[in-house]
Design an enzyme around this catalytic site. Structure first.
Site, mmCIF file in Angstrom:
data_model
loop_
_atom_site.group_PDB
_atom_site.id
_atom_site.type_symbol
_atom_site.label_atom_id
_atom_site.label_comp_id
_atom_site.label_asym_id
_atom_site.label_seq_id
_atom_site.Cartn_x
_atom_site.Cartn_y
_atom_site.Cartn_z
ATOM 1 N N ASP A 39 0.985 -1.116 -0.139
ATOM 2 C CA ASP A 39 -0.015 0.016 0.003
ATOM 3 C C ASP A 39 0.664 1.315 -0.013
ATOM 4 O OD1 ASP A 39 -1.963 1.801 0.158
ATOM 5 O OD2 ASP A 39 -2.617 1.094 2.297
HETATM 6 C C1 HEM Z 1 -8.840 0.056 3.964
HETATM 7 C C2 HEM Z 1 -9.033 0.779 3.027
HETATM 8 C C3 HEM Z 1 -8.037 0.965 1.733
HETATM 9 C C4 HEM Z 1 -6.981 0.176 1.437
HETATM 10 C C5 HEM Z 1 -6.525 -0.996 2.469
HETATM 11 C C6 HEM Z 1 -6.448 0.585 0.280
HETATM 12 C C7 HEM Z 1 -5.202 -0.007 -0.230
HETATM 13 C C8 HEM Z 1 -4.635 0.485 -1.506
HETATM 14 C C9 HEM Z 1 -3.672 -0.395 -2.297
HETATM 15 C C10 HEM Z 1 -3.224 -1.735 -1.786
HETATM 16 C C11 HEM Z 1 -3.347 0.324 -3.234
HETATM 17 C C12 HEM Z 1 -2.593 0.085 -4.389
HETATM 18 C C13 HEM Z 1 -1.118 0.263 -4.204
HETATM 19 C C14 HEM Z 1 -0.669 1.878 -4.001
HETATM 20 O O1 HEM Z 1 -0.856 2.492 -5.223
HETATM 21 O O2 HEM Z 1 -0.577 2.263 -3.004
HETATM 22 C C15 HEM Z 1 -4.282 1.587 -3.232
HETATM 23 C C16 HEM Z 1 -4.094 2.589 -4.202
HETATM 24 C C17 HEM Z 1 -4.838 3.847 -4.190
HETATM 25 N N1 HEM Z 1 -5.623 4.147 -3.214
HETATM 26 FE FE1 HEM Z 1 -6.218 2.792 -1.532
HETATM 27 N N2 HEM Z 1 -6.910 1.824 0.064
HETATM 28 C C18 HEM Z 1 -7.956 2.196 0.796
HETATM 29 C C19 HEM Z 1 -8.930 3.004 0.899
HETATM 30 C C20 HEM Z 1 -8.573 4.288 0.086
HETATM 31 C C21 HEM Z 1 -9.348 5.296 0.058
HETATM 32 C C22 HEM Z 1 -10.625 5.607 0.953
HETATM 33 C C23 HEM Z 1 -8.786 6.145 -1.015
HETATM 34 C C24 HEM Z 1 -9.401 7.531 -1.380
HETATM 35 C C25 HEM Z 1 -10.295 8.227 -0.922
HETATM 36 C C26 HEM Z 1 -7.795 5.474 -1.670
HETATM 37 C C27 HEM Z 1 -7.164 6.087 -2.655
HETATM 38 C C28 HEM Z 1 -6.050 5.524 -3.370
HETATM 39 C C29 HEM Z 1 -5.255 5.977 -4.378
HETATM 40 C C30 HEM Z 1 -5.507 7.379 -4.990
HETATM 41 C C31 HEM Z 1 -4.334 4.883 -4.989
HETATM 42 C C32 HEM Z 1 -3.528 5.179 -6.142
HETATM 43 C C33 HEM Z 1 -3.990 4.952 -7.323
HETATM 44 C C34 HEM Z 1 -3.210 5.054 -8.374
HETATM 45 O O3 HEM Z 1 -3.118 6.106 -8.604
HETATM 46 O O4 HEM Z 1 -2.953 3.865 -8.970
HETATM 47 N N3 HEM Z 1 -7.835 4.192 -0.991
HETATM 48 N N4 HEM Z 1 -5.072 1.457 -2.024
#
Ligand code: HEM
Ligand code: NAG
Ligand code: NAG
Ligand code: NAG
Ligand code: NAG
Length: 316
Positions: A152
């Site tokens: 993440d």
């Molecule tokens: C329990 C909740 C969440 C988990 C476990 C989670 C986990 C992850 C993981 C594993 C990734 C892919 C790796 C990375 O690029 O970091 C990711 C990408 C992302 N997440 Fe989350 N996330 C969660 C909630 C959220 C929320 C609520 C938002 C926004 C309001 C968010 C925004 C993003 C963004 C902006 C990316 C990158 C997208 C890209 O440009 O590739 N995430 N998240």
């Protein structure tokens, strides 16, 4: 190592521990003005951080403080940043609640005693002017993985791209100049249910491979899109990034597993777009499948003042 003097505003973390402290103002009485006491403590956050950080600079104690929309006027007396507003519950395909909160502390370090000591001195200084609404202590899990087992934080902007993504442009919004909007959400994770999902299905949920974090091609338009696609916000040809520093937390003996989401952005609308895509879906109904296994329990927007603005808060 975080340079002295920029302790408050360093938002690209990667520390081993973090404490997420959500506070509400206590009631005032004629002899006890809670918001004025709290404002003094907030304005002195940089001093307090130094007091503790100096005891081991190499362990990167970094603190940011956010203020909620409902408490902004009484705590700061400053004009309101343009997009400052309370978080509103989202009742879409999935539900995201809005919960109370006036002041938020994001306390990070590479060892657990520094956040502990900062929190101890902080609560002392508040002297009963705030009540703890919620407190989470998170830890870095292996190679920066969420409890779901996926790395993440990969797509976070780095280096010179951090400031444009996270800090308000003063020529667009003078009242917010140099500060940052912040979204926090505490999520509970149903690990048993998640672990029953085969790995290739889990990979489709996030849009990345599990062992080695390789990005998968985007889904066909008819499919439920992966998390990484729903949270990619592109408007008029420009991609709007945010800086996240999520941390797992939990207590296996109590069957408690969670993820504390924290995202800094130059604009609230970018955060809201990501949330709407996840909870309502694109198109509506095709929501983020992550939410079948992970439930939002809190929701708050904050404004994190620049260091310059912070030093004008309270009677310093
Ligand atoms: C329990 C909740 C969440 C988990 C476990 C989670 C986990 C992850 C993981 C594993 C990734 C892919 C790796 C990375 O690029 O970091 C990711 C990408 C992302 N997440 Fe989350 N996330 C969660 C909630 C959220 C929320 C609520 C938002 C926004 C309001 C968010 C925004 C993003 C963004 C902006 C990316 C990158 C997208 C890209 O440009 O590739 N995430 N998240
Ligand atoms: C969400 O909307 C549905 C349908 O409109 C309604 O039945 C439900 O009570 C709402 N949930 C909450 C928590 O407001
Ligand atoms: C803390 O608050 C109490 C009233 O609740 C007051 O008597 C006391 O002087 C305060 N202490 C400090 C250090 O401000
Ligand atoms: C801030 O916004 C102004 C007006 O849109 C623009 O000209 C300037 O390049 C921006 N500054 C930064 C640092 O992005
Ligand atoms: C995108 O372009 C439209 C039309 O020029 C404009 O109204 C809108 O404000 C732009 N959106 C952003 C986020 O720049």
């Amino acid at each position: 190592m975080i340079p002295p003097g920029d302790l408050i505003q360093t938002v690209n973390g990667g520390t081993a521990y973090a404490t997420f402290l959500t506070l509400v103002l206590a009631a005032s009485t004629p002899l006890f003005n809670a918001s004025s006491i709290a404002a003094n403590v907030i304005g002195a956050t940089n001093d307090l951080t130094r007091n503790v950080a100096v005891r081991s600079w190499s362990h990167n104690l970094a603190v940011t403080v956010g203020i909620g929309a409902n408490a902004w006027d009484q705590l700061t007396g400053l004009p309101r940043p343009a997009e400052l507003r309370p978080f509103e519950a989202i009742n879409g395909s999935q539900y995201a609640p809005a919960t109370p909160g006036d002041i938020f502390y994001h306390i990070r370090s590479d060892r657990p005693d520094l956040p502990f000591e900062f929190e101890r001195q902080l609560i002392d200084q508040f002297n009963g002017s705030v009540k703890v609404q919620d407190k989470v202590t998170g830890f870095r899990y292996f190679d920066a993985r969420a409890l779901q087992g996926f790395v993440d934080g990969t797509s976070n902007p780095v280096g010179s791209l951090i400031d444009p993504a996270t800090r308000v442009n003063g020529s667009i919004d003078p009242n917010g100049a140099g500060g940052s909007y912040l979204l926090t959400q505490k999520y509970s994770v149903n690990l048993d249910k998640w672990n029953q999902l085969p790995t290739d299905q889990q990979e489709k949920v996030f849009g990345r491979t599990k062992p080695d974090n390789i990005e998968l091609p985007d889904q066909a338009p008819a499919d439920q899109k992966p998390h990484k696609q729903l949270t990619t916000v592109i408007v008029n040809g420009t991609q709007h990034d945010i800086v996240r520093d999520n941390m797992p937390f939990g207590d296996p003996s109590e069957d408690e597993f969670g993820c504390f989401f924290i995202g800094y952005s130059a604009a609230v609308w970018v955060l809201q777009q990501m949330l709407d895509n996840m909870f309502i879906g694109v198109p509506p109904g095709k929501y983020d499948r992550l939410l079948d296994f992970t439930a939002a329990e809190t929701g708050n927007y904050w404004f994190v003042p620049s260091l310059e603005m912070l030093l004008t808060i309270g009677g310093n």
